[in-house]
Design a protein around this motif. Structure first.
Motif, PDB file in Angstrom:
ATOM      1  N   VAL A   1     -68.009 -52.313  26.606  1.00 12.03           N
ATOM      2  CA  VAL A   1     -68.109 -51.459  25.014  1.00 12.03           C
ATOM      3  C   VAL A   1     -67.640 -53.097  24.359  1.00 12.03           C
ATOM      4  CG1 VAL A   1     -67.621 -50.600  23.829  1.00 12.03           C
ATOM      5  CG2 VAL A   1     -68.087 -49.651  25.145  1.00 12.03           C
ATOM      6  N   ILE A   2     -66.447 -53.254  24.652  1.00 12.70           N
ATOM      7  CA  ILE A   2     -65.336 -54.431  23.722  1.00 12.70           C
ATOM      8  C   ILE A   2     -66.755 -55.348  24.307  1.00 12.70           C
ATOM      9  CG2 ILE A   2     -64.101 -55.998  23.345  1.00 12.70           C
ATOM     10  CD1 ILE A   2     -62.036 -54.243  23.545  1.00 12.70           C
ATOM     11  N   GLY A   3     -66.660 -55.326  25.274  1.00 12.74           N
ATOM     12  CA  GLY A   3     -67.750 -57.229  25.576  1.00 12.74           C
ATOM     13  C   GLY A   3     -69.082 -57.112  25.079  1.00 12.74           C
ATOM     14  N   GLN A   4     -69.770 -56.178  24.474  1.00  9.11           N
ATOM     15  CA  GLN A   4     -71.268 -55.791  24.435  1.00  9.11           C
ATOM     16  C   GLN A   4     -71.165 -56.382  23.241  1.00  9.11           C
ATOM     17  OE1 GLN A   4     -74.126 -56.214  25.415  1.00  9.11           O
ATOM     18  NE2 GLN A   4     -73.181 -55.371  28.112  1.00  9.11           N
ATOM     19  N   VAL A   5     -70.001 -55.444  22.179  1.00  9.80           N
ATOM     20  CA  VAL A   5     -70.364 -56.305  20.808  1.00  9.80           C
ATOM     21  C   VAL A   5     -69.403 -56.889  20.787  1.00  9.80           C
ATOM     22  CG1 VAL A   5     -68.577 -54.972  18.768  1.00  9.80           C
ATOM     23  CG2 VAL A   5     -68.691 -53.477  20.561  1.00  9.80           C
ATOM     24  N   PHE A   6     -68.395 -57.777  21.511  1.00 10.85           N
ATOM     25  CA  PHE A   6     -68.158 -59.397  20.832  1.00 10.85           C
ATOM     26  C   PHE A   6     -69.618 -60.253  21.276  1.00 10.85           C
ATOM     27  CE2 PHE A   6     -63.993 -57.846  19.885  1.00 10.85           C
ATOM     28  CZ  PHE A   6     -63.743 -58.681  19.215  1.00 10.85           C
ATOM     29  N   GLY A   7     -70.439 -59.759  22.232  1.00 12.86           N
ATOM     30  CA  GLY A   7     -70.998 -60.687  23.463  1.00 12.86           C
ATOM     31  C   GLY A   7     -72.398 -60.781  21.769  1.00 12.86           C
ATOM     32  N   ALA A   8     -72.776 -59.965  21.044  1.00 14.23           N
ATOM     33  CA  ALA A   8     -73.487 -59.644  19.996  1.00 14.23           C
ATOM     34  C   ALA A   8     -73.121 -59.907  19.199  1.00 14.23           C
ATOM     35  CB  ALA A   8     -73.755 -57.794  19.875  1.00 14.23           C
ATOM     36  N   LEU A   9     -72.145 -60.417  18.527  1.00 11.48           N
ATOM     37  CA  LEU A   9     -72.181 -61.000  18.068  1.00 11.48           C
ATOM     38  C   LEU A   9     -71.494 -62.554  17.753  1.00 11.48           C
ATOM     39  CD1 LEU A   9     -68.549 -59.170  16.306  1.00 11.48           C
ATOM     40  CD2 LEU A   9     -70.706 -59.369  15.469  1.00 11.48           C
ATOM     41  N   GLU A  10     -71.576 -63.033  19.678  1.00  7.75           N
ATOM     42  CA  GLU A  10     -72.134 -64.843  19.574  1.00  7.75           C
ATOM     43  C   GLU A  10     -73.385 -65.065  20.135  1.00  7.75           C
ATOM     44  OE1 GLU A  10     -68.731 -66.857  19.855  1.00  7.75           O
ATOM     45  OE2 GLU A  10     -69.137 -65.912  17.885  1.00  7.75           O
ATOM     46  N   GLY A  11     -74.268 -64.166  19.798  1.00  5.41           N
ATOM     47  CA  GLY A  11     -75.395 -64.180  20.336  1.00  5.41           C
ATOM     48  C   GLY A  11     -75.649 -64.520  21.763  1.00  5.41           C
ATOM     49  N   VAL A  12     -74.749 -63.484  22.904  1.00  5.14           N
ATOM     50  CA  VAL A  12     -75.098 -63.987  24.014  1.00  5.14           C
ATOM     51  C   VAL A  12     -75.731 -63.057  24.632  1.00  5.14           C
ATOM     52  CG1 VAL A  12     -73.411 -63.641  26.327  1.00  5.14           C
ATOM     53  CG2 VAL A  12     -72.933 -64.468  24.568  1.00  5.14           C
ATOM     54  N   SER A  13     -76.491 -62.259  25.426  1.00  9.11           N
ATOM     55  CA  SER A  13     -77.261 -61.272  26.228  1.00  9.11           C
ATOM     56  C   SER A  13     -77.005 -60.431  26.564  1.00  9.11           C
ATOM     57  CB  SER A  13     -78.211 -61.901  27.207  1.00  9.11           C
ATOM     58  OG  SER A  13     -79.040 -61.698  27.944  1.00  9.11           O
ATOM     59  N   PRO A  14     -77.431 -59.200  26.429  1.00 10.58           N
ATOM     60  CA  PRO A  14     -76.696 -58.072  26.870  1.00 10.58           C
ATOM     61  C   PRO A  14     -76.526 -57.510  28.662  1.00 10.58           C
ATOM     62  CG  PRO A  14     -78.530 -57.225  25.482  1.00 10.58           C
ATOM     63  CD  PRO A  14     -78.022 -58.703  25.662  1.00 10.58           C
ATOM     64  N   ALA A  15     -77.010 -58.809  29.916  1.00 11.35           N
ATOM     65  CA  ALA A  15     -76.320 -59.037  29.707  1.00 11.35           C
ATOM     66  C   ALA A  15     -75.851 -59.779  31.579  1.00 11.35           C
ATOM     67  CB  ALA A  15     -77.869 -59.833  31.393  1.00 11.35           C
ATOM     68  N   ARG A  16     -74.916 -60.528  29.993  1.00 11.42           N
ATOM     69  CA  ARG A  16     -73.674 -61.027  31.309  1.00 11.42           C
ATOM     70  C   ARG A  16     -72.762 -60.442  30.569  1.00 11.42           C
ATOM     71  NH1 ARG A  16     -73.727 -66.185  29.378  1.00 11.42           N
ATOM     72  NH2 ARG A  16     -71.910 -67.069  29.986  1.00 11.42           N
ATOM     73  N   TRP A  17     -72.522 -59.524  31.438  1.00 10.20           N
ATOM     74  CA  TRP A  17     -71.165 -58.576  31.062  1.00 10.20           C
ATOM     75  C   TRP A  17     -69.879 -59.527  31.400  1.00 10.20           C
ATOM     76  CZ3 TRP A  17     -68.647 -58.002  35.748  1.00 10.20           C
ATOM     77  CH2 TRP A  17     -69.700 -58.687  36.906  1.00 10.20           C
ATOM     78  N   SER A  18     -69.559 -60.474  31.881  1.00 12.90           N
ATOM     79  CA  SER A  18     -68.527 -61.155  31.942  1.00 12.90           C
ATOM     80  C   SER A  18     -68.242 -61.618  31.320  1.00 12.90           C
ATOM     81  CB  SER A  18     -68.293 -61.345  33.663  1.00 12.90           C
ATOM     82  OG  SER A  18     -69.539 -62.533  33.791  1.00 12.90           O
ATOM     83  N   ALA A  19     -69.296 -62.364  29.949  1.00 11.52           N
ATOM     84  CA  ALA A  19     -68.561 -62.908  28.809  1.00 11.52           C
ATOM     85  C   ALA A  19     -67.761 -63.176  28.118  1.00 11.52           C
ATOM     86  CB  ALA A  19     -70.100 -63.483  28.600  1.00 11.52           C
ATOM     87  N   TYR A  20     -67.934 -61.729  27.717  1.00  6.85           N
ATOM     88  CA  TYR A  20     -66.016 -61.350  26.719  1.00  6.85           C
ATOM     89  C   TYR A  20     -65.769 -60.227  27.385  1.00  6.85           C
ATOM     90  CZ  TYR A  20     -67.590 -64.756  23.499  1.00  6.85           C
ATOM     91  OH  TYR A  20     -68.507 -65.509  22.723  1.00  6.85           O
ATOM     92  N   ARG A  21     -64.786 -60.437  28.562  1.00  7.21           N
ATOM     93  CA  ARG A  21     -64.416 -58.975  29.155  1.00  7.21           C
ATOM     94  C   ARG A  21     -63.049 -59.444  28.876  1.00  7.21           C
ATOM     95  NH1 ARG A  21     -66.093 -55.162  33.343  1.00  7.21           N
ATOM     96  NH2 ARG A  21     -64.814 -54.900  34.576  1.00  7.21           N
ATOM     97  N   PRO A  22     -61.771 -57.910  28.230  1.00  3.53           N
ATOM     98  CA  PRO A  22     -60.680 -58.274  27.814  1.00  3.53           C
ATOM     99  C   PRO A  22     -59.827 -57.696  28.843  1.00  3.53           C
ATOM    100  CG  PRO A  22     -61.766 -56.087  25.972  1.00  3.53           C
ATOM    101  CD  PRO A  22     -63.002 -57.196  27.286  1.00  3.53           C
ATOM    102  N   GLY A  23     -58.229 -58.684  29.168  1.00  7.40           N
ATOM    103  CA  GLY A  23     -57.360 -57.381  29.704  1.00  7.40           C
ATOM    104  C   GLY A  23     -57.139 -56.412  29.206  1.00  7.40           C
ATOM    105  N   ASN A  24     -56.688 -55.679  30.628  1.00 13.00           N
ATOM    106  CA  ASN A  24     -55.994 -53.803  30.089  1.00 13.00           C
ATOM    107  C   ASN A  24     -54.843 -54.145  28.166  1.00 13.00           C
ATOM    108  OD1 ASN A  24     -56.310 -53.290  33.385  1.00 13.00           O
ATOM    109  ND2 ASN A  24     -57.256 -52.096  31.851  1.00 13.00           N
ATOM    110  N   THR A  25     -55.442 -53.492  27.868  1.00  7.50           N
ATOM    111  CA  THR A  25     -54.490 -53.481  26.527  1.00  7.50           C
ATOM    112  C   THR A  25     -54.499 -54.141  25.458  1.00  7.50           C
ATOM    113  OG1 THR A  25     -51.675 -53.821  27.203  1.00  7.50           O
ATOM    114  CG2 THR A  25     -52.560 -51.493  27.650  1.00  7.50           C
ATOM    115  N   ALA A  26     -55.326 -55.745  25.914  1.00 12.20           N
ATOM    116  CA  ALA A  26     -55.315 -56.356  24.896  1.00 12.20           C
ATOM    117  C   ALA A  26     -56.276 -56.018  23.691  1.00 12.20           C
ATOM    118  CB  ALA A  26     -56.294 -57.206  25.298  1.00 12.20           C
TER     119      ALA A  26
END
Length: 226
Positions: A171-196
């Protein structure tokens, strides 16, 4: 003529500070049997519990939240409840903050997924198809639409306030990816660590990234174990 404001309420143009928090560690993340754990309700591990305690200690005594919205899945809910327990805000369940639905394969070990559907496995790793979905599951494009709709609705309900959203990496990755113009397919582009902690300011014009993947509370080594 400017917009009139109702005394005691936030302006319609006020910005909402959204603090997105990924849940604590689970044995599906590492240290156990890695699972395709979208909607599968895996609990926090021992390590995850320690991460949550450190997050709790970091935020205790600081500015609270008008509300703490959480995915109903246990790993997120327990993380959110720990923040509520120290008076940081009321906890509210929000199904739209759940992790991606992996369909028929959800909860299976990754080795078994790779063996059963090698073509899907390879397609997912390519990260070039926003319509990719595991059999019977939710596509990355659909996940992004759901995540953005949830964020917009929460921001609208809390204009001018500070709100926490305890959710999942997808969920977090998709929100930040959208704001940065990254394709939804790029699931690893914005992947936060646990409790970040990852923060946004959200106003009438949309979102602005303030910070991403802040896990300063985990700077000291975690104890051995899970």
């Amino acid at each position: 003529m400017g917009r009139a404001e109702v005394p005691g309420t936030a302006s319609a143009s006020a910005t909402t500070r959204l603090v997105l928090i990924r849940h604590g560690h689970t044995l599906s993340n590492s240290g156990g049997t890695p699972l395709l754990s979208g909607r599968t309700d895996v609990p926090l591990s021992e390590r995850g519990g320690e991460e949550v305690r450190r997050l709790q200690a970091r935020l205790r005594g600081g500015p609270g939240f008008a509300a703490i919205y959480t995915s109903p899945l246990e790993r997120a809910r327990r993380t959110a409840e720990a923040l509520g327990e120290v008076g940081l805000g009321p906890v509210r369940s929000c199904a739209a903050l759940e992790e991606i639905d992996c369909g028929e394969l959800d909860g299976l070990p990754l080795e078994e997924v790779q063996r059963r559907v090698p073509e899907h496995w390879a397609a997912n790793l390519r990260q070039d198809d926003a319509g990719f979905r595991w059999p019977g599951g939710e596509s990355y494009r659909e996940l992004r639409a759901r995540a953005l709709a949830a964020v917009r609705a929460i921001a609208l309900a809390h204009r001018g306030e500070r709100v926490a959203l305890v959710t999942h990496a997808g969920v977090i990755g998709q929100v930040f990816g959208a704001l940065e113009g990254v394709s939804p397919a790029r699931w690893s582009a914005y992947r936060p660590g646990n409790t970040a902690l990852s923060e946004l300011d959200w106003g009438r014009g949309g979102g602005r990234i303030v910070s991403f993947d802040d896990h300063a509370h985990l700077a000291d080594p975690l104890p051995p174990g899970d």
